[in-house]
Design an enzyme around this catalytic site. Structure first.
Site, PDB file in Angstrom:
ATOM      1  N   LYS A  22     -36.434  41.323  82.704  1.00 50.44           N
ATOM      2  CA  LYS A  22     -36.715  40.404  83.819  1.00 50.44           C
ATOM      3  C   LYS A  22     -36.282  41.021  85.147  1.00 50.44           C
ATOM      4  CE  LYS A  22     -33.761  36.859  84.814  1.00 50.44           C
ATOM      5  NZ  LYS A  22     -33.383  36.959  86.230  1.00 50.44           N
ATOM      6  N   ASN A  23     -35.058  41.538  85.187  1.00 54.71           N
ATOM      7  CA  ASN A  23     -34.523  42.020  86.466  1.00 54.71           C
ATOM      8  C   ASN A  23     -35.128  43.344  86.923  1.00 54.71           C
ATOM      9  OD1 ASN A  23     -33.002  39.750  86.641  1.00 54.71           O
ATOM     10  ND2 ASN A  23     -31.017  40.748  86.310  1.00 54.71           N
ATOM     11  N   ARG A  92     -33.871  33.045  93.432  1.00 54.57           N
ATOM     12  CA  ARG A  92     -33.321  33.880  94.492  1.00 54.57           C
ATOM     13  C   ARG A  92     -34.033  35.222  94.653  1.00 54.57           C
ATOM     14  NH1 ARG A  92     -28.806  34.747  97.035  1.00 54.57           N
ATOM     15  NH2 ARG A  92     -28.971  36.933  96.553  1.00 54.57           N
ATOM     16  N   CYS A 116     -26.617  28.995  94.888  1.00 58.01           N
ATOM     17  CA  CYS A 116     -27.053  28.762  93.521  1.00 58.01           C
ATOM     18  C   CYS A 116     -25.822  28.452  92.713  1.00 58.01           C
ATOM     19  CB  CYS A 116     -27.814  29.956  92.973  1.00 58.01           C
ATOM     20  SG  CYS A 116     -26.783  31.300  92.474  1.00 58.01           S
ATOM     21  N   ARG A 121     -23.878  33.660  97.209  1.00 57.08           N
ATOM     22  CA  ARG A 121     -24.912  34.710  97.152  1.00 57.08           C
ATOM     23  C   ARG A 121     -25.748  34.836  98.432  1.00 57.08           C
ATOM     24  NH1 ARG A 121     -27.647  34.360  91.252  1.00 57.08           N
ATOM     25  NH2 ARG A 121     -28.031  36.565  91.536  1.00 57.08           N
ATOM     26  N   PRO A 122     -25.123  35.237  99.524  1.00 58.72           N
ATOM     27  CA  PRO A 122     -25.879  35.436 100.761  1.00 58.72           C
ATOM     28  C   PRO A 122     -26.799  36.662 100.701  1.00 58.72           C
ATOM     29  CG  PRO A 122     -23.583  36.086 101.057  1.00 58.72           C
ATOM     30  CD  PRO A 122     -23.697  35.549  99.659  1.00 58.72           C
ATOM     31  N   VAL A 123     -27.671  36.812 101.734  1.00 57.14           N
ATOM     32  CA  VAL A 123     -28.567  37.976 101.784  1.00 57.14           C
ATOM     33  C   VAL A 123     -28.338  38.780 103.071  1.00 57.14           C
ATOM     34  CG1 VAL A 123     -30.369  37.034 100.276  1.00 57.14           C
ATOM     35  CG2 VAL A 123     -30.458  36.547 102.719  1.00 57.14           C
ATOM     36  N   ASP A 124     -27.112  38.668 103.598  1.00 60.71           N
ATOM     37  CA  ASP A 124     -26.795  39.349 104.859  1.00 60.71           C
ATOM     38  C   ASP A 124     -26.994  40.863 104.781  1.00 60.71           C
ATOM     39  OD1 ASP A 124     -24.563  38.871 103.046  1.00 60.71           O
ATOM     40  OD2 ASP A 124     -23.367  40.043 104.462  1.00 60.71           O
ATOM     41  N   GLN A 125     -26.756  41.451 103.615  1.00 59.19           N
ATOM     42  CA  GLN A 125     -26.876  42.916 103.506  1.00 59.19           C
ATOM     43  C   GLN A 125     -28.347  43.358 103.571  1.00 59.19           C
ATOM     44  OE1 GLN A 125     -24.028  44.807 103.560  1.00 59.19           O
ATOM     45  NE2 GLN A 125     -23.129  42.769 103.818  1.00 59.19           N
ATOM     46  N   ASP A 304     -23.700  39.679  83.911  1.00 59.97           N
ATOM     47  CA  ASP A 304     -24.707  38.921  83.162  1.00 59.97           C
ATOM     48  C   ASP A 304     -24.415  38.858  81.659  1.00 59.97           C
ATOM     49  OD1 ASP A 304     -26.043  38.349  85.475  1.00 59.97           O
ATOM     50  OD2 ASP A 304     -27.709  39.727  85.151  1.00 59.97           O
ATOM     51  N   ILE A 326     -17.670  39.665  90.278  1.00 59.38           N
ATOM     52  CA  ILE A 326     -18.911  39.715  91.070  1.00 59.38           C
ATOM     53  C   ILE A 326     -19.226  38.360  91.709  1.00 59.38           C
ATOM     54  CG2 ILE A 326     -21.372  40.318  91.058  1.00 59.38           C
ATOM     55  CD1 ILE A 326     -19.953  42.713  90.144  1.00 59.38           C
ATOM     56  N   ARG A 396     -36.169  30.671  81.892  1.00 55.58           N
ATOM     57  CA  ARG A 396     -36.283  31.577  83.037  1.00 55.58           C
ATOM     58  C   ARG A 396     -36.099  33.021  82.593  1.00 55.58           C
ATOM     59  NH1 ARG A 396     -32.153  30.678  87.314  1.00 55.58           N
ATOM     60  NH2 ARG A 396     -33.152  32.602  87.866  1.00 55.58           N
TER      61      ARG A 396
HETATM   62  C1  UD1 Z   1     -28.682  40.848  90.573  1.00 58.26           C
HETATM   63  C2  UD1 Z   1     -29.285  40.328  89.296  1.00 58.26           C
HETATM   64  C3  UD1 Z   1     -28.333  39.329  88.633  1.00 58.26           C
HETATM   65  C4  UD1 Z   1     -26.957  39.944  88.451  1.00 58.26           C
HETATM   66  C5  UD1 Z   1     -26.445  40.526  89.774  1.00 58.26           C
HETATM   67  C6  UD1 Z   1     -25.148  41.298  89.617  1.00 58.26           C
HETATM   68  C7  UD1 Z   1     -31.665  40.443  89.758  1.00 58.26           C
HETATM   69  C8  UD1 Z   1     -32.929  39.698  90.012  1.00 58.26           C
HETATM   70  N1  UD1 Z   1     -30.560  39.700  89.603  1.00 58.26           N
HETATM   71  O1  UD1 Z   1     -28.542  39.724  91.444  1.00 58.26           O
HETATM   72  O2  UD1 Z   1     -28.877  38.957  87.369  1.00 58.26           O
HETATM   73  O3  UD1 Z   1     -26.049  38.939  88.028  1.00 58.26           O
HETATM   74  O4  UD1 Z   1     -27.416  41.445  90.321  1.00 58.26           O
HETATM   75  O5  UD1 Z   1     -25.288  42.310  88.699  1.00 58.26           O
HETATM   76  O6  UD1 Z   1     -31.647  41.651  89.645  1.00 58.26           O
HETATM   77  N2  UD1 Z   1     -23.832  39.768  98.227  1.00 58.26           N
HETATM   78  C9  UD1 Z   1     -23.570  39.457  99.551  1.00 58.26           C
HETATM   79  N3  UD1 Z   1     -24.540  39.702 100.507  1.00 58.26           N
HETATM   80  C10 UD1 Z   1     -25.753  40.221 100.180  1.00 58.26           C
HETATM   81  C11 UD1 Z   1     -26.023  40.534  98.824  1.00 58.26           C
HETATM   82  C12 UD1 Z   1     -25.052  40.293  97.878  1.00 58.26           C
HETATM   83  O7  UD1 Z   1     -22.492  38.980  99.882  1.00 58.26           O
HETATM   84  O8  UD1 Z   1     -26.579  40.399 101.088  1.00 58.26           O
HETATM   85  C13 UD1 Z   1     -22.814  39.531  97.184  1.00 58.26           C
HETATM   86  C14 UD1 Z   1     -23.194  38.454  96.181  1.00 58.26           C
HETATM   87  O9  UD1 Z   1     -22.866  37.158  96.653  1.00 58.26           O
HETATM   88  C15 UD1 Z   1     -22.399  38.868  94.957  1.00 58.26           C
HETATM   89  C16 UD1 Z   1     -22.411  40.402  95.046  1.00 58.26           C
HETATM   90  O10 UD1 Z   1     -22.713  40.703  96.404  1.00 58.26           O
HETATM   91  O11 UD1 Z   1     -21.081  38.406  95.045  1.00 58.26           O
HETATM   92  C17 UD1 Z   1     -23.407  41.085  94.145  1.00 58.26           C
HETATM   93  O12 UD1 Z   1     -24.659  40.445  94.283  1.00 58.26           O
HETATM   94  P1  UD1 Z   1     -26.042  41.194  94.057  1.00 58.26           P
HETATM   95  O13 UD1 Z   1     -25.832  42.484  93.348  1.00 58.26           O
HETATM   96  O14 UD1 Z   1     -26.782  41.222  95.328  1.00 58.26           O
HETATM   97  O15 UD1 Z   1     -26.769  40.183  93.059  1.00 58.26           O
HETATM   98  P2  UD1 Z   1     -28.318  39.958  92.999  1.00 58.26           P
HETATM   99  O16 UD1 Z   1     -28.999  41.209  93.407  1.00 58.26           O
HETATM  100  O17 UD1 Z   1     -28.678  38.686  93.670  1.00 58.26           O
END
Ligand code: UD1
Length: 416
Positions: A22-23, A92, A116, A121-125, A304, A326, A396
């Protein structure tokens, strides 16, 4: 809403095939946005998350053809580079369209995914990276609006290791002007699978799988065919299910090479694990030993798989300490496992799991995808009937869950 009824106490035995990841499939399907030519993907799992993403791509104007595990996407006629809230809020990973859309169309409007169950889980990066590549990004009315006629290659550094962040920026960089270097990149096998797909489409990428990825931007990408890698988390989940029931299973269409940390723990727990070229065999002991673990980015133990190992430890000999590094709120399965008789104490990001001799069936509620998997595992070993509510979470991420479990001898039934 569907429920799952499990009659516990059967030893799992036999052979099943693992589905595509899936991922890996989610970012790879988004990569089709980067070219006007059709791209074909095989080994795409039939899951609700994949259906959601295909609907999202379709409403942008992507032509979708689906035949079993084969999906062909044609983004030649994309008219509407917008990802609306209604679709993004349920998944997400929809944020993965942001990078490809800005890179190819010069603008994108993507709803913020919001919180969630497992954390903020922000997307700031993702946003910071696109800004460093020259995009103007405004967050207004719940949407990320990004614009840039042509992205420019840049040196990017993410504050933490982010999987989808790395994938989004890697895709965007493929069509940028000049070289992009992503430092502190995620090393997950799914990032490598995406890079392989992009390279097949004409991208110039090196270093995927390491923490520095270099991308030389090209003017355009072309069509290709790509087979999605096996799902390592589905693989790990069935290995855990076999382990708790004292079973012996062979999982095909998968590989142990992405699962070192998980297999290590299963062996510490007393299982024998045999790696074949495209298969894994596991033989469990009569009683498992408790195994402590700490989640961290790949190649360390995956977050996971944390919930599934909590279920495993719930019935093992001894006490395990599980540290989640994480996500800040990823122990919701603990209270549900307690309803089945597990002895678990939570202190911040640490869970202390004292193995008990047996669990008892009860009604429990699935709270997120992997939490649901831990309840299935616990239900398989619990005495009597376990009913798991809200199994849409399982749909899912696990293809044909009941059929696969039944093929291994489990007594499971979906209640409509
Ligand atoms: C992906 C996987 C998810 C897995 C996770 C960690 C997919 C679709 N999903 O989720 O199954 O549990 O990796 O291995 O591949 N963070 C920020 N800002 C950002 C991005 C991330 O603060 O812009 C934080 C998150 O809140 C979290 C950490 O970074 O604490 C890691 O998150 P991230 O690796 O981005 O998870 P996903 O890519 O969403």
């Amino acid at each position: 809403m569907d429920k799952l009824l499990i009659e516990g106490g059967t030893r799992l035995a036999g052979e099943i095939a693992i589905s595509g990841a899936k991922n890996a499939a989610l970012p790879i399907l988004c990569a089709a946005l980067l070219t006007k030519e059709p791209v074909t993907f095989t080994n795409v799992p039939r899951l609700n998350d994949i259906g959601t993403l295909l609907r999202l791509l379709e409403q942008m104007g992507v032509k979708v053809e689906r035949d079993g595990d084969r999906v062909t996407l044609d983004a030649g006629g994309v008219a509407n580079p917008v990802a609306p809230y209604e679709l993004v809020k349920t998944m997400r990973a929809s944020i993965l369209v942001l990078g490809p859309l800005v890179a190819r169309f010069g603008s994108a409007k993507v709803s913020l995914p919001g919180g969630c169950a497992i954390g903020a889980r922000p997307v700031d990066q993702h946003i910071k990276g696109l800004q460093a590549m020259g995009a103007t990004v405004k967050v207004e009315h719940g949407y990320v609006n990004a614009e840039c006629p042509r992205l420019k290659g840049a040196r990017l550094f993410t504050d933490m290791v982010t999987v989808t962040g790395t994938e989004n920026l890697m895709m965007a960089a493929c069509l940028a002007d000049g070289e992009t270097v992503i430092e502190n990149a995620a090393r997950e096998p799914e990032v490598v699978d995406l890079a392989n797909c992009l390279v097949a489409m004409g991208a110039r990428i090196s270093g995927a799988g390491g923490d520095v990825i270099r991308i030389q931007g090209v003017k355009e990408l072309h069509g290709a065919t790509h087979r999605v890698m096996p799902d390592r988390i589905e693989t790990g989940t069935y290995l855990c299910a076999a382990a708790v029931t004292g079973g012996e299973v062979r999982l095909t269409n998968t590989s142990s090479s992405y699962l070192d940390a998980v297999i290590d723990k299963l062996m510490d727990a007393g299982c024998e694990v045999f790696s074949e070229r495209d298969a894994i065999r596991l033989k469990a002991p009569a009683r498992l030993q408790a195994v402590s673990l700490r989640t961290a980015p790949y190649p360390a133990f995956p977050t996971d798989m944390q919930a599934q190992f909590m279920a495993l430890n719930a019935v093992a000999e001894g006490t395990a300490v599980i540290r989640e590094t994480i996500f800040e709120n990823r122990f919701m399965h603990a209270v549900e496992l307690q309803r089945l008789g597990a002895d678990i104490r939570i202190d911040g990001n640490t869970a202390f799991v004292k193995g008990v001799a047996g669990l008892q069936g009860a009604t429990v509620m699935a709270t997120d995808l992997r939490a649901s998997a831990s309840l299935v595992i616990a239900g398989l070993v619990a005495e009597g009937s376990t009913i798991i509510e809200r199994i849409y979470h399982l749909d899912r991420g696990y293809e044909n869950l009941e059929a696969k479990l039944a093929a291994l001898g489990a007594r499971v039934e979906r209640l409509k």
